[in-house]
Design a protein around this motif. Structure first.
Motif, PDB file in Angstrom:
ATOM      1  N   ARG A   1       5.735   0.868   6.607  1.00  0.00           N
ATOM      2  CA  ARG A   1       5.144   2.020   5.909  1.00  0.00           C
ATOM      3  C   ARG A   1       4.483   1.622   4.588  1.00  0.00           C
ATOM      4  O   ARG A   1       3.540   2.263   4.147  1.00  0.00           O
ATOM      5  CB  ARG A   1       6.215   3.073   5.617  1.00  0.00           C
ATOM      6  CG  ARG A   1       6.644   3.868   6.798  1.00  0.00           C
ATOM      7  CD  ARG A   1       7.717   4.907   6.459  1.00  0.00           C
ATOM      8  NE  ARG A   1       7.682   5.450   5.117  1.00  0.00           N
ATOM      9  CZ  ARG A   1       7.104   6.607   4.768  1.00  0.00           C
ATOM     10  NH1 ARG A   1       6.523   7.331   5.674  1.00  0.00           N
ATOM     11  NH2 ARG A   1       7.151   7.022   3.519  1.00  0.00           N
ATOM     12  N   HIS A   2       5.002   0.583   3.956  1.00  0.00           N
ATOM     13  CA  HIS A   2       4.562   0.224   2.609  1.00  0.00           C
ATOM     14  C   HIS A   2       3.733  -1.053   2.527  1.00  0.00           C
ATOM     15  O   HIS A   2       3.302  -1.428   1.435  1.00  0.00           O
ATOM     16  CB  HIS A   2       5.784   0.087   1.687  1.00  0.00           C
ATOM     17  CG  HIS A   2       6.527   1.365   1.524  1.00  0.00           C
ATOM     18  ND1 HIS A   2       6.177   2.322   0.599  1.00  0.00           N
ATOM     19  CD2 HIS A   2       7.595   1.877   2.187  1.00  0.00           C
ATOM     20  CE1 HIS A   2       6.997   3.350   0.692  1.00  0.00           C
ATOM     21  NE2 HIS A   2       7.871   3.106   1.643  1.00  0.00           N
TER      22      HIS A   2
ATOM     23  N   THR B   1      -3.396  -3.924  10.149  1.00  0.00           N
ATOM     24  CA  THR B   1      -2.236  -3.531  10.946  1.00  0.00           C
ATOM     25  C   THR B   1      -1.026  -3.378  10.020  1.00  0.00           C
ATOM     26  O   THR B   1      -1.096  -3.733   8.839  1.00  0.00           O
ATOM     27  CB  THR B   1      -1.931  -4.596  12.029  1.00  0.00           C
ATOM     28  OG1 THR B   1      -1.662  -5.846  11.398  1.00  0.00           O
ATOM     29  CG2 THR B   1      -3.110  -4.744  13.005  1.00  0.00           C
ATOM     30  N   PRO B   2       0.108  -2.880  10.540  1.00  0.00           N
ATOM     31  CA  PRO B   2       1.304  -2.798   9.694  1.00  0.00           C
ATOM     32  C   PRO B   2       1.697  -4.169   9.150  1.00  0.00           C
ATOM     33  O   PRO B   2       1.395  -5.203   9.754  1.00  0.00           O
ATOM     34  CB  PRO B   2       2.372  -2.259  10.652  1.00  0.00           C
ATOM     35  CG  PRO B   2       1.602  -1.514  11.689  1.00  0.00           C
ATOM     36  CD  PRO B   2       0.328  -2.304  11.868  1.00  0.00           C
ATOM     37  N   GLY B   3       2.370  -4.190   8.030  1.00  0.00           N
ATOM     38  CA  GLY B   3       2.754  -5.424   7.358  1.00  0.00           C
ATOM     39  C   GLY B   3       3.601  -6.345   8.234  1.00  0.00           C
ATOM     40  O   GLY B   3       4.644  -5.940   8.725  1.00  0.00           O
TER      41      GLY B   3
ATOM     42  N   ALA C   1       0.861  -1.189   0.000  1.00  0.00           N
ATOM     43  CA  ALA C   1       0.000   0.000   0.000  1.00  0.00           C
ATOM     44  C   ALA C   1       0.893   1.234   0.000  1.00  0.00           C
ATOM     45  O   ALA C   1       2.041   1.175   0.444  1.00  0.00           O
ATOM     46  CB  ALA C   1      -0.909   0.008   1.227  1.00  0.00           C
ATOM     47  N   THR C   2       0.372   2.351  -0.479  1.00  0.00           N
ATOM     48  CA  THR C   2       1.135   3.587  -0.364  1.00  0.00           C
ATOM     49  C   THR C   2       1.195   3.943   1.121  1.00  0.00           C
ATOM     50  O   THR C   2       0.288   3.579   1.883  1.00  0.00           O
ATOM     51  CB  THR C   2       0.480   4.747  -1.141  1.00  0.00           C
ATOM     52  OG1 THR C   2      -0.770   5.064  -0.529  1.00  0.00           O
ATOM     53  CG2 THR C   2       0.294   4.412  -2.618  1.00  0.00           C
ATOM     54  N   PRO C   3       2.230   4.653   1.558  1.00  0.00           N
ATOM     55  CA  PRO C   3       2.294   5.018   2.978  1.00  0.00           C
ATOM     56  C   PRO C   3       1.050   5.766   3.465  1.00  0.00           C
ATOM     57  O   PRO C   3       0.558   5.502   4.561  1.00  0.00           O
ATOM     58  CB  PRO C   3       3.560   5.885   3.057  1.00  0.00           C
ATOM     59  CG  PRO C   3       4.434   5.336   1.970  1.00  0.00           C
ATOM     60  CD  PRO C   3       3.474   5.012   0.851  1.00  0.00           C
ATOM     61  N   ALA C   4       0.527   6.686   2.657  1.00  0.00           N
ATOM     62  CA  ALA C   4      -0.665   7.443   3.062  1.00  0.00           C
ATOM     63  C   ALA C   4      -1.879   6.528   3.186  1.00  0.00           C
ATOM     64  O   ALA C   4      -2.633   6.610   4.163  1.00  0.00           O
ATOM     65  CB  ALA C   4      -0.943   8.563   2.064  1.00  0.00           C
ATOM     66  N   ASP C   5      -2.071   5.647   2.200  1.00  0.00           N
ATOM     67  CA  ASP C   5      -3.202   4.713   2.259  1.00  0.00           C
ATOM     68  C   ASP C   5      -3.053   3.743   3.428  1.00  0.00           C
ATOM     69  O   ASP C   5      -4.025   3.442   4.116  1.00  0.00           O
ATOM     70  CB  ASP C   5      -3.329   3.921   0.951  1.00  0.00           C
ATOM     71  CG  ASP C   5      -3.884   4.750  -0.188  1.00  0.00           C
ATOM     72  OD1 ASP C   5      -4.380   5.873   0.051  1.00  0.00           O
ATOM     73  OD2 ASP C   5      -3.803   4.271  -1.341  1.00  0.00           O
ATOM     74  N   ALA C   6      -1.839   3.264   3.650  1.00  0.00           N
ATOM     75  CA  ALA C   6      -1.606   2.316   4.743  1.00  0.00           C
ATOM     76  C   ALA C   6      -1.990   2.948   6.077  1.00  0.00           C
ATOM     77  O   ALA C   6      -2.678   2.322   6.896  1.00  0.00           O
ATOM     78  CB  ALA C   6      -0.145   1.865   4.760  1.00  0.00           C
ATOM     79  N   SER C   7      -1.595   4.173   6.301  1.00  0.00           N
ATOM     80  CA  SER C   7      -1.910   4.873   7.541  1.00  0.00           C
ATOM     81  C   SER C   7      -3.417   5.077   7.693  1.00  0.00           C
ATOM     82  O   SER C   7      -3.989   4.805   8.753  1.00  0.00           O
ATOM     83  CB  SER C   7      -1.187   6.223   7.572  1.00  0.00           C
ATOM     84  OG  SER C   7      -1.510   6.933   8.732  1.00  0.00           O
ATOM     85  N   THR C   8      -4.059   5.529   6.627  1.00  0.00           N
ATOM     86  CA  THR C   8      -5.506   5.760   6.654  1.00  0.00           C
ATOM     87  C   THR C   8      -6.268   4.456   6.914  1.00  0.00           C
ATOM     88  O   THR C   8      -7.202   4.428   7.719  1.00  0.00           O
ATOM     89  CB  THR C   8      -5.972   6.385   5.325  1.00  0.00           C
ATOM     90  OG1 THR C   8      -5.292   7.628   5.149  1.00  0.00           O
ATOM     91  CG2 THR C   8      -7.459   6.609   5.299  1.00  0.00           C
TER      92      THR C   8
END
Length: 128
Positions: A80-81, A72-74, A56-63
């Protein structure tokens, strides 16, 4: 989505995407999905539950992490990605399809144009 259904839904979506191959470089416990040799999705149960790991893009992942308790994070990936989808949350089938497709397209757009199985700017868009 519950347990194995999460992985099954994600796997079904990959079968609709051109140029995808499923490999098991880390053994039978890790399904690694690639397009032109580049990883865009993994699934495993080594955490004790069936999970799906996507780019995911960092912005999309955070959202997405903020909006869904089951994202959750990968797991074992760049936090981040990559994101991890867990069963039992509010993600439905179409949302899973969209996340798998977005992960696939993020990888495809980084490939040299001659290697791309689809045009990432046009894939899935219908002309009227």
């Amino acid at each position: 989505m519950e347990g194995k259904k999460l992985q099954q839904r994600a796997d079904q979506r990959t079968q609709e995407l051109p140029g995808v191959e499923l490999t098991f470089p880390f053994g039978e416990g890790w399904g690694v999905y690639k397009v032109r040799g580049k990883v865009f999705m993994l699934h495993t149960e080594v955490t004790g539950e069936p999970i799906v790991i996507l780019k995911a893009t960092p912005a999309d992942a955070s959202t997405l992490r903020d909006a869904h308790q089951d994202i959750t994070p990968g797991y074992h990936m760049n936090k981040r990605h990559w994101i991890t989808l867990h069963p039992g949350g509010d993600l439905d089938g179409p949302s899973i399809d969209d996340l798998v497709t977005e992960s696939y397209l993020l990888v495809v757009e980084k490939l040299p144009k001659k290697q791309r199985p689809v045009d990432p700017d046009l894939f899935g868009k219908v002309e009227l």
